[in-house]
Design a protein around this motif. Sequence first.
Motif, PDB file in Angstrom:
ATOM      1  N   GLN A   1     -33.267 -32.356 -31.696  1.00  0.00           N
ATOM      2  CA  GLN A   1     -31.943 -32.386 -32.343  1.00  0.00           C
ATOM      3  C   GLN A   1     -31.546 -30.968 -32.781  1.00  0.00           C
ATOM      4  N   ALA A   2     -32.523 -30.169 -33.223  1.00  0.00           N
ATOM      5  CA  ALA A   2     -32.180 -28.817 -33.709  1.00  0.00           C
ATOM      6  C   ALA A   2     -31.753 -27.927 -32.543  1.00  0.00           C
TER       7      ALA A   2
ATOM      8  N   SER B   1     -32.320 -23.094 -39.087  1.00  0.00           N
ATOM      9  CA  SER B   1     -31.345 -23.692 -40.009  1.00  0.00           C
ATOM     10  C   SER B   1     -31.132 -25.166 -39.701  1.00  0.00           C
ATOM     11  N   ASN B   2     -31.370 -25.571 -38.450  1.00  0.00           N
ATOM     12  CA  ASN B   2     -31.041 -26.944 -38.042  1.00  0.00           C
ATOM     13  C   ASN B   2     -32.185 -27.938 -38.178  1.00  0.00           C
ATOM     14  N   VAL B   3     -33.437 -27.437 -38.309  1.00  0.00           N
ATOM     15  CA  VAL B   3     -34.549 -28.408 -38.360  1.00  0.00           C
ATOM     16  C   VAL B   3     -34.493 -29.210 -39.665  1.00  0.00           C
ATOM     17  N   LYS B   4     -35.006 -30.446 -39.581  1.00  0.00           N
ATOM     18  CA  LYS B   4     -34.987 -31.314 -40.769  1.00  0.00           C
ATOM     19  C   LYS B   4     -36.406 -31.708 -41.191  1.00  0.00           C
TER      20      LYS B   4
ATOM     21  N   GLU C   1     -29.913 -17.559 -31.785  1.00  0.00           N
ATOM     22  CA  GLU C   1     -30.454 -18.893 -31.487  1.00  0.00           C
ATOM     23  C   GLU C   1     -31.634 -19.215 -32.412  1.00  0.00           C
TER      24      GLU C   1
ATOM     25  N   HIS D   1     -38.971 -24.597 -43.183  1.00  0.00           N
ATOM     26  CA  HIS D   1     -38.764 -23.187 -42.844  1.00  0.00           C
ATOM     27  C   HIS D   1     -39.439 -22.354 -43.933  1.00  0.00           C
TER      28      HIS D   1
ATOM     29  N   LYS E   1     -30.317 -20.109 -35.784  1.00  0.00           N
ATOM     30  CA  LYS E   1     -29.708 -21.452 -35.757  1.00  0.00           C
ATOM     31  C   LYS E   1     -30.790 -22.536 -35.766  1.00  0.00           C
ATOM     32  N   LEU E   2     -31.860 -22.295 -34.986  1.00  0.00           N
ATOM     33  CA  LEU E   2     -32.908 -23.317 -34.893  1.00  0.00           C
ATOM     34  C   LEU E   2     -33.549 -23.564 -36.260  1.00  0.00           C
TER      35      LEU E   2
ATOM     36  N   ASP F   1     -37.344 -33.822 -33.862  1.00  0.00           N
ATOM     37  CA  ASP F   1     -36.694 -32.858 -34.759  1.00  0.00           C
ATOM     38  C   ASP F   1     -36.320 -31.591 -33.993  1.00  0.00           C
TER      39      ASP F   1
ATOM     40  N   GLU G   1     -28.081 -28.840 -31.331  1.00  0.00           N
ATOM     41  CA  GLU G   1     -26.938 -28.542 -32.230  1.00  0.00           C
ATOM     42  C   GLU G   1     -26.107 -27.392 -31.686  1.00  0.00           C
TER      43      GLU G   1
END
Length: 426
Positions: free
Chosen positions: A422-423, A360-363, A354, A367, A357-358, A419, A426
């Motif tokens: 949404q992350a 990788s998903n933030v915009k 998890e 990171h 994934k988090l 943000d 996902e």
Amino acid sequence: MTDRQPGFSTLAIHAGAQPDPTTGARATPIYQTTSYVFDSVDHAASLFGLQAFGNIYTRITNPTNAVLEERVAALEGGTAALAVASGHAAQVLVMHALLTPGDEFVASKKLYGGSINQFNHSFKSFGWNVVWADPDDLASFERAVTPKTKAIFIESIANPGGVITDIAAIAQIARRAGVPLIVDNTLATPYLCRPIEHGADVVVHSLTKFLGGHGNSIGGIIVDGGSFNWSRERRYPMLCEPRPEYNGIVLHETFGNFAFAIACRVLGLRDLGPALSPFNAFLILTGIETLPLRMQRHCDNALAVAEWLSNHPRVAWVSYPGLPGDRYHNLAQKYVPKGAGAVFTFGLKGGYDEGVKLVSNVKLFSHLANIGDTRSLIIHPASTTHRQLSDAQKVQAGAGPDVVRLSIGIEDKADIIADLEQALAE
Ligand SMILES: Cc1ncc(COP(=O)(O)O)c(C=O)c1O
């Protein structure tokens, strides 16, 4: 400025700076020079003998860096400061002034991981031995002190776990042991906490973080609290014994309550050499002008994000001392009443995968391995900074598989939360 004692925001903009006497330039110029012309042979001799203050060579002093030094000393309530190339360099120079081979110092085991490495490994090769103590068990500091102890080192707000250290209680232990208390105040900055007012003798910073504040320059600083009586303790040869290279002067006798900053400069910086570039000093000074505004916004945003996360169904726990239920909340109210900083960790239900994934998903979040930028930053320590450790070591270091560290920026808090939302969805 008038005779009035200026407030913190005024000092953040003006302390140490004057319009340039030659050109009238209002912003502090970048004195991008290695060296300085002497007025005469006698002038040169007095500079080299420490009988006069002035510039010889930028490894040791520089006018741009001097403004930064005076400004941070004023903000921390210290007597003098020394700016250096990084936060880690500041820590080396502090210990270089205090310890000789075979000496010990006591350090909190809840520290930035890089400091734990520096103390455990590189400092050992200088013969400086760290003894770890637990800030949640104050008696462990007392027990760790031996006749070889020369200093105690803590962080005001510890990176990354949102631990608030009881500075005044540990200062009393240091007093009883006759050793100085050194506080790394990087995560709090003097806007949130002034450790010298709680009994610290020396403050260090990574200027790289909130003081510079824009993620563009590495730097560090040492602030002399001016409070420690080096001559009475007589256990610190660099401060209390004649210096052969300076005509036998004794630094504490000559420089009194700013002798520690002088020792770090004219012995440590001179010989070990981690000088700060004046260009970095300029960028960090510019950052400091807005420190009070930025820090308050960082803290307000961090509290909002921590509250939001603690109500999220996929979040197992949040460690932020600004939250009323947090174990460090009372200490936070004492030491950082304006806000508990902007760096904290939380745990994800579902653990390692998890976390990966988090990040990788933030915009909006970046990171990366830093803190204290205007931008919001995120890292999953188990898959990055702490990946070489065993699972048990990761948990011990506060970097278990589920842990995510955030450094909350000064963007709109609704955008930061959106943000993460949404992350996590996902
Ligand atoms: C609390 C703390 N102290 C010291 C340092 C070291 O500073 P620098 O990276 O400027 O050497 C860091 C770096 O992350 C830090 O977070």
